[in-house]
Motif scaffolding. Structure first.
Motif, PDB file in Angstrom:
ATOM      1  N   PHE A  16       0.810  -1.230   0.000  1.00  0.00           N
ATOM      2  CA  PHE A  16       0.000   0.000   0.000  1.00  0.00           C
ATOM      3  C   PHE A  16       0.849   1.289   0.000  1.00  0.00           C
ATOM      4  CE2 PHE A  16      -2.142   2.723   3.472  1.00  0.00           C
ATOM      5  CZ  PHE A  16      -2.733   3.589   2.564  1.00  0.00           C
ATOM      6  N   GLY A  18       4.208   1.688   0.027  1.00  0.00           N
ATOM      7  CA  GLY A  18       5.344   1.649  -0.900  1.00  0.00           C
ATOM      8  C   GLY A  18       4.926   1.955  -2.331  1.00  0.00           C
ATOM      9  N   LEU A  38      12.049  -3.895  -4.323  1.00  0.00           N
ATOM     10  CA  LEU A  38      12.230  -5.279  -3.848  1.00  0.00           C
ATOM     11  C   LEU A  38      11.022  -5.673  -3.020  1.00  0.00           C
ATOM     12  CD1 LEU A  38      13.753  -7.914  -3.156  1.00  0.00           C
ATOM     13  CD2 LEU A  38      14.940  -6.646  -1.345  1.00  0.00           C
ATOM     14  N   ASP A  39      10.283  -6.676  -3.508  1.00  0.00           N
ATOM     15  CA  ASP A  39       9.064  -7.073  -2.805  1.00  0.00           C
ATOM     16  C   ASP A  39       8.870  -8.586  -2.962  1.00  0.00           C
ATOM     17  OD1 ASP A  39       6.249  -5.288  -1.958  1.00  0.00           O
ATOM     18  OD2 ASP A  39       6.162  -7.478  -2.141  1.00  0.00           O
ATOM     19  N   LEU A  41       6.088 -10.101  -2.649  1.00  0.00           N
ATOM     20  CA  LEU A  41       4.718 -10.357  -3.103  1.00  0.00           C
ATOM     21  C   LEU A  41       4.012 -11.355  -2.191  1.00  0.00           C
ATOM     22  CD1 LEU A  41       5.152 -10.361  -6.970  1.00  0.00           C
ATOM     23  CD2 LEU A  41       4.599  -8.459  -5.435  1.00  0.00           C
ATOM     24  N   THR A  42       3.872 -10.965  -0.934  1.00  0.00           N
ATOM     25  CA  THR A  42       3.011 -11.712  -0.030  1.00  0.00           C
ATOM     26  C   THR A  42       1.575 -11.395  -0.455  1.00  0.00           C
ATOM     27  OG1 THR A  42       2.727  -9.886   1.525  1.00  0.00           O
ATOM     28  CG2 THR A  42       4.678 -11.295   1.827  1.00  0.00           C
ATOM     29  N   ALA A  91       8.990  -2.541   3.544  1.00  0.00           N
ATOM     30  CA  ALA A  91       8.516  -3.934   3.599  1.00  0.00           C
ATOM     31  C   ALA A  91       8.273  -4.363   5.041  1.00  0.00           C
ATOM     32  CB  ALA A  91       9.534  -4.874   2.963  1.00  0.00           C
ATOM     33  N   GLU A  93       5.344  -7.099   7.536  1.00  0.00           N
ATOM     34  CA  GLU A  93       4.014  -7.618   7.828  1.00  0.00           C
ATOM     35  C   GLU A  93       3.349  -6.506   8.611  1.00  0.00           C
ATOM     36  OE1 GLU A  93       2.399 -10.273   6.907  1.00  0.00           O
ATOM     37  OE2 GLU A  93       4.042 -11.233   5.837  1.00  0.00           O
ATOM     38  N   THR A 109      10.018 -11.182   9.199  1.00  0.00           N
ATOM     39  CA  THR A 109      10.178 -10.094   8.218  1.00  0.00           C
ATOM     40  C   THR A 109      10.576  -8.779   8.895  1.00  0.00           C
ATOM     41  OG1 THR A 109       8.762 -11.000   6.498  1.00  0.00           O
ATOM     42  CG2 THR A 109       8.862  -8.602   6.639  1.00  0.00           C
ATOM     43  N   THR A 138       5.998   2.984  12.741  1.00  0.00           N
ATOM     44  CA  THR A 138       4.612   3.271  13.134  1.00  0.00           C
ATOM     45  C   THR A 138       4.532   3.932  14.507  1.00  0.00           C
ATOM     46  OG1 THR A 138       2.553   2.146  13.769  1.00  0.00           O
ATOM     47  CG2 THR A 138       4.547   0.872  13.995  1.00  0.00           C
ATOM     48  N   TYR A 163       2.737  -7.245  16.368  1.00  0.00           N
ATOM     49  CA  TYR A 163       3.124  -6.341  15.280  1.00  0.00           C
ATOM     50  C   TYR A 163       3.946  -5.184  15.818  1.00  0.00           C
ATOM     51  CZ  TYR A 163       2.712  -2.351  12.104  1.00  0.00           C
ATOM     52  OH  TYR A 163       2.996  -1.243  11.331  1.00  0.00           O
ATOM     53  N   LYS A 202      -7.752  -3.653   6.271  1.00  0.00           N
ATOM     54  CA  LYS A 202      -7.623  -2.510   7.168  1.00  0.00           C
ATOM     55  C   LYS A 202      -8.971  -1.782   7.225  1.00  0.00           C
ATOM     56  CE  LYS A 202      -3.073  -3.222   7.609  1.00  0.00           C
ATOM     57  NZ  LYS A 202      -2.426  -3.653   6.474  1.00  0.00           N
TER      58      LYS A 202
END
Ligand code: NAD
Ligand code: TDX
Length: 357
Positions: A16, A18, A38-39, A41-42, A91, A93, A109, A138, A163, A202
């Motif tokens: 989102f 990024g 660089l991702d 792709l989860t 990047a 979770e 991660t 965050t 988290y 979300k």
């Protein structure tokens, strides 16, 4: 301070914030260098978000690399291949409810992935000071507020969910790499973002889609938890400002100065969506369902972002009304994106559009 970068490694650029950041770099920011995305792709990453950037800049100034930030050899290879001189580390979770159900991916991660990036950067950059590692974090690292007060940069860390504990840990590692090894870093702690491309788990996108699909609108607990909402483009303008102008080793809080109780926000959202979708707000209200509270649910977040405003002159561009209207329009107008991110079809799309590693 006016840092210039030639190649920015953006991690999590298919997620989102990024995605919006890369659009911002090639758009309003007027960045004229190269971006490597660089991702891994989860479930949360969708490279189709950047199809327009790929079309114009792909292979010249924009490079998509599918891979895991915990894969040290891969990350070392990218630093070498692209001569990376800045990292914008998005990047992660990112969903609190998922972290309660399965914390391990968050530790892997958010903690190990951040460590891997930091350690590769330290070794690749060998004491250079014309480089930067920017870490996106965050406000949840600061814990939960009562009715009064705000999170400031010097507020003690008090994370309460898996988290936020994993993000707090990554923040500490980033600072440790600065203090111990002199790695040039900056750090931002932002409040709740909303806007286009947010995965519909979300609060805001979930509620918009459930309204139009006639599904129940699950409100956790008494609905009176408070979040401070900021439009994603305003978050990204702050990240970019801090990357260019922020003092090395410093962290900056980013917020919307826009606190809403969840239930009041939902009420406003129902009014906006009903007007735009031509539906009855009364029908939406019937969908509101109070459900069991999130375990350990933080009560209130509120950010004091005066350091960013005073020191770097940051200003938000979007009012909440305008940002919400743009967000609702985007979700109502992008059904194929919603279908694809829900079905995982984007994996087929990338196989057709990108050479796999
Ligand atoms: P998101 O979940 O939408 O996107 C995360 C991206 O990271 C996805 O594209 C995913 O594929 C990728 N990713 C996950 N694990 C990876 C791995 N091991 N290797 C490589 N890529 C991986 O998250 P978001 O909402 O865009 O959040 C981005 C960052 O901003 C996160 O660090 C988050 O903690 C932070 N943040 C988010 C908010 C918010 O409101 N969403 C607020 C403040 C800070
Ligand atoms: O269905 C829901 N019902 C509900 O009442 C959902 C998904 C959420 N909620 C509540 C929980 C929170 O009080 O709404 C509020 C917002 O929830 P989320 O959208 O899950 O966000 P939050 O838990 O506040 O965390 C977000 O902001 C900080 C991001 O997901 C994090 O990545 C970011 O760091």
């Amino acid at each position: 301070m006016n840092r210039k970068f030639s190649t920015i490694l953006v991690t999590g650029g298919a997620g989102f914030i990024g995605t919006n950041f890369i659009h911002y770099l090639f758009g309003k920011a007027g960045f004229d260098g190269r971006v490597v995305n660089l991702d891994a792709l989860t479930y949360a990453g969708n490279p189709e978000n950047l199809a327009a950037v790929q079309k114009v800049h792909g292979g010249k100034r924009y490079f998509f690399e599918r891979g895991d930030i915990c894969d040290r050899a891969l990350v070392e290879g990218l630093f070498d291949k692209y001569e990376v001189d800045a990292v914008a580390h998005f990047a992660a979770e990112s969903h609190v409810d998922r972290s309660i159900l399965g914390p391990e991916a968050f530790v892997r991660t958010n903690v190990m992935g951040t460590y891997t990036l930091l350690d590769v950067a330290r070794k690749a950059w060998k004491g250079r000071d014309d480089v930067l590692f920017h870490h996106v974090s965050t406000d949840e690292v600061f814990g939960s507020l009562g009715d009064e007060g705000y999170f400031r940069e010097d507020t003690a860390y008090d994370p309460r969910s898996p988290y936020s504990a994993s993000k707090a840990s990554s923040d500490h590692l980033v600072r440790a790499y600065h203090h111990t090894y002199g790695l040039p870093i900056t750090l931002t702690n932002c409040s709740n973002n909303y806007g286009p491309y947010q995965f519909p788990e979300k609060l805001i996108p979930l509620m918009i889609l459930n309204m139009v699909e006639g599904k129940s609108l699950p409100v956790y607990g008494d609905g009176k938890n408070i979040r401070d909402w900021v439009f994603v483009e305003d978050h990204n303008s702050a990240v970019w400002l801090v990357m260019r102008e922020g003092r090395a080793g410093e962290s900056y809080n980013i917020g919307g100065e826009n606190e809403w109780e969840n239930i009041k926000l939902l009420d406003r959202l129902m009014e906006i969506v009903s007007l735009k979708a031509g539906a009855s707000v009364e029908d939406y209200r019937k969908l509101v369902t109070y459900v069991k509270d999130r375990p350990g649910h933080d009560r209130r977040y509120a950010i004091d972002c005066s350091k960013l405003k005073k020191e770097l002159g940051w200003k938000r561009e979007s009012s909440f009304e305008a940002g919400l209207a743009r967000t609702v329009d985007w979700y109502l107008g992008n059904k194929p994106w919603i279908d694809s991110i829900r079905s995982g079809d984007y994996l087929k799309w990338i196989e057709a559009n990108y050479k796999q590693r």
